[in-house]
Design an enzyme around this catalytic site. Structure first.
Site, PDB file in Angstrom:
ATOM      1  N   ASP A  97       0.836  -1.199   0.207  1.00 37.75           N
ATOM      2  CA  ASP A  97       0.181   0.075   0.242  1.00 37.75           C
ATOM      3  C   ASP A  97       0.755   0.814  -0.080  1.00 37.75           C
ATOM      4  O   ASP A  97       1.772   0.865   0.171  1.00 37.75           O
ATOM      5  CB  ASP A  97      -0.832  -0.239   1.136  1.00 37.75           C
ATOM      6  CG  ASP A  97      -1.483   1.330   1.489  1.00 37.75           C
ATOM      7  OD1 ASP A  97      -2.273   1.609   0.805  1.00 37.75           O
ATOM      8  OD2 ASP A  97      -1.444   1.572   2.707  1.00 37.75           O
ATOM      9  N   GLU A 126     -14.856   4.029   7.808  1.00 33.26           N
ATOM     10  CA  GLU A 126     -14.174   3.155   6.739  1.00 33.26           C
ATOM     11  C   GLU A 126     -12.718   2.228   8.061  1.00 33.26           C
ATOM     12  O   GLU A 126     -13.655   1.406   7.836  1.00 33.26           O
ATOM     13  CB  GLU A 126     -13.063   4.088   5.769  1.00 33.26           C
ATOM     14  CG  GLU A 126     -12.055   3.658   5.709  1.00 33.26           C
ATOM     15  CD  GLU A 126     -11.387   4.295   4.998  1.00 33.26           C
ATOM     16  OE1 GLU A 126      -9.320   3.862   4.877  1.00 33.26           O
ATOM     17  OE2 GLU A 126     -11.242   5.780   4.713  1.00 33.26           O
ATOM     18  N   LYS A 130      -9.302  -3.450  -2.837  1.00 33.29           N
ATOM     19  CA  LYS A 130      -8.636  -3.866  -3.250  1.00 33.29           C
ATOM     20  C   LYS A 130      -7.524  -5.604  -3.835  1.00 33.29           C
ATOM     21  O   LYS A 130      -6.891  -5.490  -2.588  1.00 33.29           O
ATOM     22  CB  LYS A 130      -6.675  -3.513  -2.239  1.00 33.29           C
ATOM     23  CG  LYS A 130      -6.291  -1.663  -2.312  1.00 33.29           C
ATOM     24  CD  LYS A 130      -5.348  -1.445  -1.514  1.00 33.29           C
ATOM     25  CE  LYS A 130      -5.438  -0.351  -1.234  1.00 33.29           C
ATOM     26  NZ  LYS A 130      -4.246   0.180  -0.426  1.00 33.29           N
ATOM     27  N   ASP A 171      -0.483   4.840   0.908  1.00 31.95           N
ATOM     28  CA  ASP A 171      -0.466   5.797   2.034  1.00 31.95           C
ATOM     29  C   ASP A 171      -0.346   5.439   3.099  1.00 31.95           C
ATOM     30  O   ASP A 171      -1.288   4.887   3.501  1.00 31.95           O
ATOM     31  CB  ASP A 171      -1.641   7.121   1.634  1.00 31.95           C
ATOM     32  CG  ASP A 171      -2.077   7.281   0.626  1.00 31.95           C
ATOM     33  OD1 ASP A 171      -0.589   8.170   0.534  1.00 31.95           O
ATOM     34  OD2 ASP A 171      -2.982   7.334  -0.631  1.00 31.95           O
ATOM     35  N   SER A 187      -2.300   0.842  -4.805  1.00 31.55           N
ATOM     36  CA  SER A 187      -3.029   2.220  -3.890  1.00 31.55           C
ATOM     37  C   SER A 187      -4.757   2.879  -3.744  1.00 31.55           C
ATOM     38  O   SER A 187      -4.739   3.147  -5.531  1.00 31.55           O
ATOM     39  CB  SER A 187      -2.056   3.390  -4.095  1.00 31.55           C
ATOM     40  OG  SER A 187      -2.354   4.465  -3.493  1.00 31.55           O
ATOM     41  N   ALA A 188      -5.237   3.286  -3.152  1.00 25.90           N
ATOM     42  CA  ALA A 188      -7.060   3.688  -3.420  1.00 25.90           C
ATOM     43  C   ALA A 188      -6.381   5.606  -2.965  1.00 25.90           C
ATOM     44  O   ALA A 188      -7.521   6.192  -3.047  1.00 25.90           O
ATOM     45  CB  ALA A 188      -7.167   2.860  -2.242  1.00 25.90           C
ATOM     46  N   ASP A 229      -1.661  -0.822   6.001  1.00 26.38           N
ATOM     47  CA  ASP A 229      -1.576  -0.542   7.101  1.00 26.38           C
ATOM     48  C   ASP A 229      -2.948   0.026   7.210  1.00 26.38           C
ATOM     49  O   ASP A 229      -3.716   0.002   8.869  1.00 26.38           O
ATOM     50  CB  ASP A 229      -1.515   0.866   7.149  1.00 26.38           C
ATOM     51  CG  ASP A 229      -2.363   2.026   6.228  1.00 26.38           C
ATOM     52  OD1 ASP A 229      -2.824   2.610   6.703  1.00 26.38           O
ATOM     53  OD2 ASP A 229      -2.547   1.642   4.821  1.00 26.38           O
TER      54      ASP A 229
END
Length: 291
Positions: free
Chosen positions: A41, A88, A205, A43, A156-157, A230
């Site tokens: 990932d 989230e 993802k 961020d 990555s989102a 994370d």
């Protein structure tokens, strides 16, 4: 294991099944460099969560708070964050409940960004002016993988254009780095018109997004995976890999450590609590990659 990877002695490290972790790391080393790939990932995993008591920005934050966004746009983006972020990370909600809401959040945020008529030529400067930081030890991390021809796949989102620029400005955007993220599309005048599909958010993802990228097919011989994330959503990032023989999942627990610890320990092999470095990852890589 701490003899071979002394970084695992760090106070930030938590491991529920040390014996199992030792076996995985041993297998990764025995399988050799040619079998290894790293899936990460971006961020708050490769980038830092905080610095001197302040939060560091995500790739979306960098854009949302930059000078190219109007005051009204900033307020609307912040309102979306305050509404959707608690959803989230809410442990009591199911993925089925969260997914449509995440799609709604990302879609609304992207629509707001499109309204701002962002210029492609502004992106490098936006990143330069931001407080984006990669974790301590990132140079060592990117260098080791590049030198050993180990593919690094960043999933990555966030906003692909921004995160690529962060890596570029850190001088570590090597040829072995591949990114799948949300990318902007610009018209002939370099003005943002829309975001390219498919939309990637925290909880999709996985291989549904990767079908047809061909990326994982090229890597079918890379059956050893180190996964870095994370969030709970990051755990599925390797699902598109054709045949995984060994996978080591390393999770950065940056926030709400006490209440989320158990869940992370259930899901990740190694959990790093409030650790702003890549020391442990680099130590493991050094051990695996050293002949």
């Amino acid at each position: 294991l701490c003899l071979q990877v002394p970084e695992l002695e760090k106070a930030t490290v938590r491991i529920r099944q040390p014996e199992r972790v030792r076996e995985i790391i041993q297998s990764l080393r025995e399988q050799g460099v040619s079998r290894l790939q790293v899936i990460s990932d971006f961020d708050m995993t490769l980038s830092r969560f905080g610095c001197n008591g302040r939060r560091c920005p995500t790739s979306h934050n960098i854009l949302d708070t930059s000078r190219v966004i109007s005051e009204d746009g900033k307020k609307k983006l912040k309102d979306l964050l305050h509404y959707y972020y608690p959803i989230e990370i809410d442990p009591s909600r199911t993925l089925e409940e969260k997914c449509p809401l995440m799609v709604e959040w990302w879609t609304r945020a992207h629509e707001l960004l499109v309204q701002q008529k962002i210029h492609k030529s502004d992106i490098a400067q936006i990143v330069r002016e931001s407080e984006a930081m990669l974790r301590y030890g990132h140079g060592d991390f990117f260098d080791q993988l590049h030198k050993n021809n180990v593919p690094l796949f960043i999933f990555s989102a966030g906003v692909g254009d921004i995160l690529e620029e962060i890596i570029r400005q850190a001088n570590v955007f090597y040829s072995n780095v591949n990114v799948v993220s949300n990318y902007m599309d610009f018209d002939d005048d370099g003005v943002l018109t829309h975001f390219k599909g498919p939309l990637i958010h925290t909880y999709n993802k996985n291989n549904t997004v990767l079908q047809g990228t061909g990326y994982f097919q090229q890597l079918s011989t890379r059956t050893s995976v180190i996964l870095l994330g994370d969030s709970m959503g990051d755990l599925t990032m390797a699902d598109g890999v054709p045949s995984v023989e060994n996978i080591l999942k390393i999770g950065f627990l940056n926030d709400k450590v006490e209440e989320r610890r158990e869940k992370y320990l259930d899901s990740y092999d190694i959990v790093l609590e409030s650790d702003e470095t890549l020391d442990v990852v680099n130590g493991i890589l050094r051990y695996i990659l050293t002949e």
